[in-house]
Design a protein around this motif. Structure first.
Motif, PDB file in Angstrom:
ATOM      1  N   CYS A 100       1.148  -1.018  -0.217  1.00  0.00           N
ATOM      2  CA  CYS A 100       0.202  -0.431   0.288  1.00  0.00           C
ATOM      3  C   CYS A 100       0.616   1.152   0.157  1.00  0.00           C
ATOM      4  O   CYS A 100       1.711   1.793   1.108  1.00  0.00           O
ATOM      5  CB  CYS A 100      -0.682  -0.342   1.628  1.00  0.00           C
ATOM      6  N   ASP A 101       1.585   1.665  -1.116  1.00  0.00           N
ATOM      7  CA  ASP A 101       2.063   2.567  -1.130  1.00  0.00           C
ATOM      8  C   ASP A 101       1.879   3.862  -2.203  1.00  0.00           C
ATOM      9  O   ASP A 101       1.019   3.862  -2.782  1.00  0.00           O
ATOM     10  CB  ASP A 101       3.382   2.408  -1.922  1.00  0.00           C
ATOM     11  N   ASP A 102       2.486   5.067  -1.657  1.00  0.00           N
ATOM     12  CA  ASP A 102       2.043   6.804  -2.144  1.00  0.00           C
ATOM     13  C   ASP A 102       2.657   6.204  -3.899  1.00  0.00           C
ATOM     14  O   ASP A 102       3.743   5.805  -3.414  1.00  0.00           O
ATOM     15  CB  ASP A 102       2.230   7.639  -1.292  1.00  0.00           C
ATOM     16  N   SER A 103       2.446   6.883  -4.980  1.00  0.00           N
ATOM     17  CA  SER A 103       3.568   6.686  -6.026  1.00  0.00           C
ATOM     18  C   SER A 103       4.443   7.391  -5.905  1.00  0.00           C
ATOM     19  O   SER A 103       4.199   8.629  -4.953  1.00  0.00           O
ATOM     20  CB  SER A 103       2.604   7.451  -7.348  1.00  0.00           C
ATOM     21  N   LEU A 104       5.700   7.096  -5.985  1.00  0.00           N
ATOM     22  CA  LEU A 104       6.610   7.570  -6.088  1.00  0.00           C
ATOM     23  C   LEU A 104       7.872   9.112  -7.589  1.00  0.00           C
ATOM     24  O   LEU A 104       7.344   9.697  -7.498  1.00  0.00           O
ATOM     25  CB  LEU A 104       7.992   7.332  -6.109  1.00  0.00           C
ATOM     26  N   PHE A 105       6.400   8.613  -8.439  1.00  0.00           N
ATOM     27  CA  PHE A 105       6.907   9.276  -9.695  1.00  0.00           C
ATOM     28  C   PHE A 105       5.385   9.950  -9.888  1.00  0.00           C
ATOM     29  O   PHE A 105       5.516  11.233 -11.079  1.00  0.00           O
ATOM     30  CB  PHE A 105       6.684   8.464 -10.917  1.00  0.00           C
ATOM     31  N   VAL A 159       4.731  12.686  -1.654  1.00  0.00           N
ATOM     32  CA  VAL A 159       5.824  13.686   0.007  1.00  0.00           C
ATOM     33  C   VAL A 159       5.070  14.680   0.044  1.00  0.00           C
ATOM     34  O   VAL A 159       5.548  14.901   1.707  1.00  0.00           O
ATOM     35  CB  VAL A 159       7.248  13.582  -0.906  1.00  0.00           C
ATOM     36  N   TRP A 160       5.123  15.442  -1.097  1.00  0.00           N
ATOM     37  CA  TRP A 160       4.942  16.862  -0.493  1.00  0.00           C
ATOM     38  C   TRP A 160       3.499  16.678   0.415  1.00  0.00           C
ATOM     39  O   TRP A 160       2.995  17.446   1.862  1.00  0.00           O
ATOM     40  CB  TRP A 160       4.181  17.710  -1.884  1.00  0.00           C
ATOM     41  N   LEU A 161       2.940  16.337   0.137  1.00  0.00           N
ATOM     42  CA  LEU A 161       1.519  15.750   0.524  1.00  0.00           C
ATOM     43  C   LEU A 161       1.754  15.126   2.327  1.00  0.00           C
ATOM     44  O   LEU A 161       0.922  15.588   3.305  1.00  0.00           O
ATOM     45  CB  LEU A 161       0.231  15.397  -0.320  1.00  0.00           C
ATOM     46  N   ARG A 207      13.866  12.139  -4.233  1.00  0.00           N
ATOM     47  CA  ARG A 207      15.375  11.854  -5.207  1.00  0.00           C
ATOM     48  C   ARG A 207      14.787  10.462  -5.253  1.00  0.00           C
ATOM     49  O   ARG A 207      15.160   9.930  -5.311  1.00  0.00           O
ATOM     50  CB  ARG A 207      16.565  12.203  -4.108  1.00  0.00           C
ATOM     51  N   ASN A 208      14.277  10.944  -6.457  1.00  0.00           N
ATOM     52  CA  ASN A 208      14.034   9.434  -7.225  1.00  0.00           C
ATOM     53  C   ASN A 208      15.063   8.542  -7.538  1.00  0.00           C
ATOM     54  O   ASN A 208      14.818   7.214  -8.025  1.00  0.00           O
ATOM     55  CB  ASN A 208      12.217   9.626  -8.606  1.00  0.00           C
ATOM     56  N   LYS A 209      15.996   9.572  -8.480  1.00  0.00           N
ATOM     57  CA  LYS A 209      16.948   8.849  -8.876  1.00  0.00           C
ATOM     58  C   LYS A 209      17.781   7.423  -7.752  1.00  0.00           C
ATOM     59  O   LYS A 209      18.053   7.384  -8.074  1.00  0.00           O
ATOM     60  CB  LYS A 209      18.101  10.007 -10.037  1.00  0.00           C
ATOM     61  N   VAL A 210      18.233   8.760  -7.250  1.00  0.00           N
ATOM     62  CA  VAL A 210      18.966   7.601  -5.760  1.00  0.00           C
ATOM     63  C   VAL A 210      17.708   6.596  -5.374  1.00  0.00           C
ATOM     64  O   VAL A 210      18.999   5.540  -4.938  1.00  0.00           O
ATOM     65  CB  VAL A 210      19.504   9.112  -4.339  1.00  0.00           C
TER      66      VAL A 210
END
Length: 141
Positions: free
Chosen positions: A34-39, A54-56, A118-121
Motif C-alpha cells: 500500500c504505497d504512495d506513487s513515487l513518480f 511526499v509533499w502531501l 530523490r527518485n534517481k537515488v
C-alpha cells in the motif's frame, strides 16, 4: 469400522485424533503493498500546479483538502490518504550514501525523507542487499 480407534472422554465417545490439523479461520489479510506513487503527481486546486505524494505526506493540513475520494491525490497517494494500509514502515535511522566531493568519495548518512525526495537515488540504493532497502527505508524503497 476396522482400523479405527474409539476414545472415551468424560463418558462421551470420540474419534481418534488425526494427523491433519484443523484449519482456523484466517486473520484478515493486510495488503502486502500500500504505497504512495513515487513518480506520479496530482493536480493542486485552482491551477496552482502539481505535487508529489511526499509533499502531501509532510502537510497534514493539506490532506483534509486533497485526500477526498473525488480528488486524484486520493488514489495516487493511497497510503498518505488512508485509502489502504500495510505493515511496511520506514525507520528513523540513516543509511550510508556515497557521494563524490572534490574527486573523493565521501560517505554521508541520509534519512528516509531525504531519500523519498530523490527518485534517481531511490533507483540506485533501493536494491536488495543495500541498507536503505533492507533496513532503514523499506517503505520508501
Amino acid at each position: 469400522p476396522p482400523g479405527s480407534t474409539t476414545f472415551f472422554l468424560l463418558g462421551k465417545k470420540t474419534k481418534a485424533p488425526t494427523n491433519r490439523p484443523t484449519l482456523s479461520p484466517s486473520p484478515t489479510a493486510i495488503p502486502r503493498f500500500c504505497d504512495d506513487s513515487l513518480f506520479v503527481e496530482f493536480t493542486l486546486d485552482n491551477g496552482a500546479g502539481t505535487q508529489r505524494c511526499v509533499w502531501l505526506a509532510s502537510r497534514p493540513e493539506q490532506q483534509d483538502i486533497y485526500c477526498q475520494p473525488e480528488k486524484d491525490a486520493y488514489d495516487i497517494c493511497a497510503e498518505t490518504c488512508g485509502a489502504c494500509e500495510d505493515n511496511c514502515f520506514d525507520t528513523d535511522g540513516r543509511f550510508p550514501n556515497i557521494k563524490e566531493i572534490n574527486g573523493v568519495n565521501q560517505t554521508i548518512m541520509r534519512d528516509c525523507l531525504w531519500l523519498s525526495l530523490r527518485n534517481k537515488v531511490i533507483e540506485e540504493v533501493c536494491q536488495v542487499g543495500f541498507t536503505a532497502h533492507d533496513v532503514t527505508c523499506p517503505e520508501t524503497c
